[in-house]
Each structure stands twice: as C-alpha cells, then as structure tokens.
Scaffold this motif. Structure first.
Motif, PDB file in Angstrom:
ATOM      1  N   TRP A 167       0.544  -2.431 -11.408  1.00  0.00           N
ATOM      2  CA  TRP A 167      -0.206  -1.734 -10.484  1.00  0.00           C
ATOM      3  C   TRP A 167      -1.537  -1.983 -10.570  1.00  0.00           C
ATOM      4  O   TRP A 167      -2.250  -2.111 -11.575  1.00  0.00           O
ATOM      5  CB  TRP A 167       0.034  -0.137 -10.620  1.00  0.00           C
ATOM      6  N   PRO A 168      -2.512  -2.299  -9.358  1.00  0.00           N
ATOM      7  CA  PRO A 168      -3.898  -2.418  -9.652  1.00  0.00           C
ATOM      8  C   PRO A 168      -4.531  -1.424  -9.944  1.00  0.00           C
ATOM      9  O   PRO A 168      -4.002  -0.071  -9.770  1.00  0.00           O
ATOM     10  CB  PRO A 168      -4.345  -3.017  -8.265  1.00  0.00           C
ATOM     11  N   SER A 169      -5.926  -1.565 -10.910  1.00  0.00           N
ATOM     12  CA  SER A 169      -6.670  -0.420 -11.246  1.00  0.00           C
ATOM     13  C   SER A 169      -7.384   0.354  -9.730  1.00  0.00           C
ATOM     14  O   SER A 169      -7.267  -0.406  -8.573  1.00  0.00           O
ATOM     15  CB  SER A 169      -7.931  -0.730 -11.938  1.00  0.00           C
ATOM     16  N   ARG A 170      -7.952   1.509  -9.932  1.00  0.00           N
ATOM     17  CA  ARG A 170      -8.537   2.045  -8.930  1.00  0.00           C
ATOM     18  C   ARG A 170      -9.665   1.262  -8.300  1.00  0.00           C
ATOM     19  O   ARG A 170      -9.847   1.274  -7.047  1.00  0.00           O
ATOM     20  CB  ARG A 170      -8.967   3.513  -9.224  1.00  0.00           C
ATOM     21  N   GLY A 205      -1.815  -9.191   5.193  1.00  0.00           N
ATOM     22  CA  GLY A 205      -1.740  -7.887   6.303  1.00  0.00           C
ATOM     23  C   GLY A 205      -2.503  -6.666   5.526  1.00  0.00           C
ATOM     24  O   GLY A 205      -2.992  -6.722   4.330  1.00  0.00           O
ATOM     25  N   PRO A 206      -2.231  -5.751   6.039  1.00  0.00           N
ATOM     26  CA  PRO A 206      -2.930  -4.245   5.918  1.00  0.00           C
ATOM     27  C   PRO A 206      -1.850  -3.344   4.807  1.00  0.00           C
ATOM     28  O   PRO A 206      -0.619  -3.902   4.708  1.00  0.00           O
ATOM     29  CB  PRO A 206      -3.210  -3.399   7.235  1.00  0.00           C
ATOM     30  N   LEU A 207      -2.549  -2.703   4.233  1.00  0.00           N
ATOM     31  CA  LEU A 207      -1.799  -1.876   3.290  1.00  0.00           C
ATOM     32  C   LEU A 207      -1.948  -0.335   3.515  1.00  0.00           C
ATOM     33  O   LEU A 207      -2.735   0.284   4.161  1.00  0.00           O
ATOM     34  CB  LEU A 207      -2.705  -1.974   1.716  1.00  0.00           C
ATOM     35  N   ARG A 208      -0.855   0.366   2.999  1.00  0.00           N
ATOM     36  CA  ARG A 208      -0.952   1.731   3.168  1.00  0.00           C
ATOM     37  C   ARG A 208      -1.301   2.265   1.743  1.00  0.00           C
ATOM     38  O   ARG A 208      -1.124   2.075   0.691  1.00  0.00           O
ATOM     39  CB  ARG A 208       0.495   2.228   3.295  1.00  0.00           C
ATOM     40  N   PRO A 209      -2.227   3.564   1.884  1.00  0.00           N
ATOM     41  CA  PRO A 209      -2.858   4.183   0.717  1.00  0.00           C
ATOM     42  C   PRO A 209      -2.008   4.918  -0.035  1.00  0.00           C
ATOM     43  O   PRO A 209      -2.239   5.136  -1.122  1.00  0.00           O
ATOM     44  CB  PRO A 209      -4.163   4.939   1.395  1.00  0.00           C
ATOM     45  N   HIS A 215       0.510   6.598  -7.237  1.00  0.00           N
ATOM     46  CA  HIS A 215       0.565   6.198  -8.734  1.00  0.00           C
ATOM     47  C   HIS A 215      -0.776   6.438  -9.549  1.00  0.00           C
ATOM     48  O   HIS A 215      -0.572   6.984 -10.768  1.00  0.00           O
ATOM     49  CB  HIS A 215       0.535   4.439  -8.562  1.00  0.00           C
ATOM     50  N   LEU A 216      -2.055   6.516  -8.784  1.00  0.00           N
ATOM     51  CA  LEU A 216      -3.045   6.856  -9.539  1.00  0.00           C
ATOM     52  C   LEU A 216      -3.293   8.410  -9.630  1.00  0.00           C
ATOM     53  O   LEU A 216      -4.016   8.916 -10.538  1.00  0.00           O
ATOM     54  CB  LEU A 216      -4.267   6.336  -8.754  1.00  0.00           C
ATOM     55  N   GLY A 217      -2.518   9.314  -9.185  1.00  0.00           N
ATOM     56  CA  GLY A 217      -2.383  10.857  -9.373  1.00  0.00           C
ATOM     57  C   GLY A 217      -3.587  11.408  -8.655  1.00  0.00           C
ATOM     58  O   GLY A 217      -4.092  12.580  -9.114  1.00  0.00           O
ATOM     59  N   VAL A 218      -3.957  10.675  -7.534  1.00  0.00           N
ATOM     60  CA  VAL A 218      -5.117  11.433  -6.849  1.00  0.00           C
ATOM     61  C   VAL A 218      -4.440  11.656  -5.283  1.00  0.00           C
ATOM     62  O   VAL A 218      -3.595  11.170  -4.890  1.00  0.00           O
ATOM     63  CB  VAL A 218      -6.113  10.348  -6.919  1.00  0.00           C
ATOM     64  N   ALA A 219      -5.332  12.667  -4.401  1.00  0.00           N
ATOM     65  CA  ALA A 219      -5.053  12.614  -3.229  1.00  0.00           C
ATOM     66  C   ALA A 219      -5.510  11.521  -2.390  1.00  0.00           C
ATOM     67  O   ALA A 219      -6.403  10.789  -2.779  1.00  0.00           O
ATOM     68  CB  ALA A 219      -5.765  13.959  -2.799  1.00  0.00           C
ATOM     69  N   VAL A 220      -5.006  11.141  -1.301  1.00  0.00           N
ATOM     70  CA  VAL A 220      -5.220  10.101  -0.536  1.00  0.00           C
ATOM     71  C   VAL A 220      -6.708  10.164  -0.203  1.00  0.00           C
ATOM     72  O   VAL A 220      -7.568   8.970  -0.186  1.00  0.00           O
ATOM     73  CB  VAL A 220      -4.447   9.638   0.731  1.00  0.00           C
ATOM     74  N   GLU A 221      -7.276  11.331   0.429  1.00  0.00           N
ATOM     75  CA  GLU A 221      -8.602  11.612   0.785  1.00  0.00           C
ATOM     76  C   GLU A 221      -9.564  11.197  -0.578  1.00  0.00           C
ATOM     77  O   GLU A 221     -10.763  11.060  -0.071  1.00  0.00           O
ATOM     78  CB  GLU A 221      -8.676  12.898   1.658  1.00  0.00           C
ATOM     79  N   ASP A 222      -9.209  11.390  -1.480  1.00  0.00           N
ATOM     80  CA  ASP A 222     -10.200  11.143  -2.608  1.00  0.00           C
ATOM     81  C   ASP A 222     -10.178   9.538  -2.941  1.00  0.00           C
ATOM     82  O   ASP A 222     -11.111   9.275  -3.541  1.00  0.00           O
ATOM     83  CB  ASP A 222      -9.709  11.782  -3.875  1.00  0.00           C
TER      84      ASP A 222
END
Length: 282
Positions: A167-170, A205-209, A215-222
C-alpha cells in the motif's frame, strides 16, 4: 537541466501522442515504456521494472536459456536519458531481479548500469519487491546521487511514486498523480481470423478514496484527496512477462487493485499512444 534540456524533455514526452491523458504531470514518451514526470522545478524520466539479470532467473527458475540482454537494456535506457535530458531518473521498483539480493551477472549488470546512470543524472529507486540487497550493494554511493525510498513510496512535487507491491503511504495517496509499476500490464490483441499477440500497455484512470482511507485508518474526509489519476507503467524489461489485463482470469498484483480503481473509466494505451478504451473491454 538547462532550458534546452527542458524543451527536449517536453518534446520527447509530447510528440502529439494520444496517450497523454487529462493530467499533464506525467506524459509517456511515445513508443517507449517510459514517461516524463514534471515535478516542482525539474523533470524526471520514469521507468518501471528494469529487472537486471533476468536471464539468470529464467535459467534457474524455468530452465529457459537466453543470452544476456544487459548491454541492450543499458543502451536503451541511456539513450532515453540522452534523448529526454531530464534532471533525474526515477525507477518505479525492481531495478534488479533477485529477491534475495544481486549476485553474479546481475550484480555486474547493476554495477555498470548504476555507474552509467549516475554519470548523467541522479537516480531515485522506489524500492520494489525485487530490490532486496540493492541498498547494501550501493551503500557507499553518494546518497545525494542515489536515493532508495521505502517500499511505501515517495511524493516528489505533486506526483506520488510507489512500486505497487505494498500500500502507498499517505503522502503518496495525497498526490495529484500516482505512478506504479509491479503489474507489467499487457493486452492480448486478436485479429479477425483469431490470431493474437501480446502488447505492453499503459493503464490510466481515476481512483476511489475509500480503500486507502480504510487502510490508513482515517475517515475519507480527513484525506487531502485530490482525485488522483493512477498511471500504471508497462515493464521496461520486455522479457519480464506481464498481466494480460483484458483476459479473463488474470488478476492484479497490487493490494489496492482493482478495488480502488474506477474500472469503467480506466483506459489502456499501447506504447505508441494508441488509445484502446476501457481496459476491461479491449
């Protein structure tokens, strides 16, 4: 890179190629498994999956006997550096091939290759799953000239780079463009009488957050989500095989694919820039 070099990089990356997608930060070099990434104040030539010494592996893993293509690979890459005249080279993982570390003819190939690259430009290697021991072998090299990143990748300017086996870093996720290797994408093309051939391909192509946030354990809005474009690089080494992305039963290797892809909007392109359309329908 001086002004003439910057113009050369722009010409090499553009060429009127239909493979140029909506985001101009990463442009394929027409006809080549390479791209120019425009970073803050510099241009980088980017390639993935060089796999130095692959012939040794084919011999002991599969019993396939092939003469070494080391000199041809090196000339091809150095020729691209001369053509594009970038400020640096970024290798998206798997510069070498032996997972346990380079030795024998692979080590010799890597020594000659790295010396030749560093005579021209600094090198950034985004650590891949086949790069074990590369850092140790080049530990005495000037760290300002040869940088090896963590396997979770690095962001340079607005562009994130990760090999793709992790997985990529934040910081990579929060980029405008995310470049990965590892997949060795290819398409199977068939003619009207059933003949077929395999061609290396780009995927863009585009990605989904949501998968990254989970994976990062954060909310999408964060997340500082920038609606990044994913660019999946074809393998530089044409002997390294590949995943046929338009053949049933062939799966992705990256842990975030295909889950994070907006599949219907992810398109395949040939090296010459030919747009094939959504990769699932090629």
């Amino acid at each position: 890179m001086d002004e003439s070099g910057a113009r050369g990089a722009a010409r090499a990356a553009d060429g009127g190629s239909p493979a140029r997608a909506s985001n101009p930060l990463v442009d394929p070099v027409p006809g080549e498994p390479a791209a120019v990434a425009r970073l803050d104040g510099e241009a980088a030539l980017v390639v993935a999956d060089y796999h130095a010494g692959i012939e040794d592996a084919l011999r002991y893993e599969r019993g396939v006997e092939l003469d070494s293509n080391a000199a041809v690979r090196r000339v091809r890459l150095l020729g691209l550096l001369d053509r594009v005249d970038p400020d640096r080279l970024v290798v998206l993982g798997d510069l070498g091939h032996r997972i346990g570390g380079p030795e024998g003819s692979e080590a010799e190939e890597l020594d000659a290759l790295v010396d030749a690259i560093l005579d021209r430009v600094p090198l950034t290697l985004v650590r891949g799953n086949h790069d074990g021991g590369v850092g140790e072998r080049f530990a005495s090299t000037d760290p300002a000239r040869f940088v090896i990143t963590d396997s979770c990748g690095v962001r340079l300017g607005q562009v994130g780079f990760v090999h793709g086996h992790t997985w990529p870093s934040r910081e990579v996720v929060e980029s405008d463009v995310i470049c990965i290797g590892h997949e060795h994408p290819a398409v199977r093309l068939e003619d009207s009488v059933g003949g077929g051939r395999k061609e290396r391909a780009w995927l863009r192509g585009p990605l989904r957050p949501e998968p990254f946030a989970d994976h990062l354990g954060v909310a999408v809005e964060d997340l500082e989500w920038r609606d990044p474009e994913l660019v999946v690089f074809p393998a530089f080494n044409d002997r390294s095989g590949g995943t046929w992305v338009n053949v049933e039963g062939q799966g992705f290797l990256a842990p975030f694919l295909p889950g994070a892809l907006v599949a219907e909007a992810t398109e395949a392109y040939l090296l010459d820039g030919t747009r094939l359309g959504p990769y699932r329908s090629v």
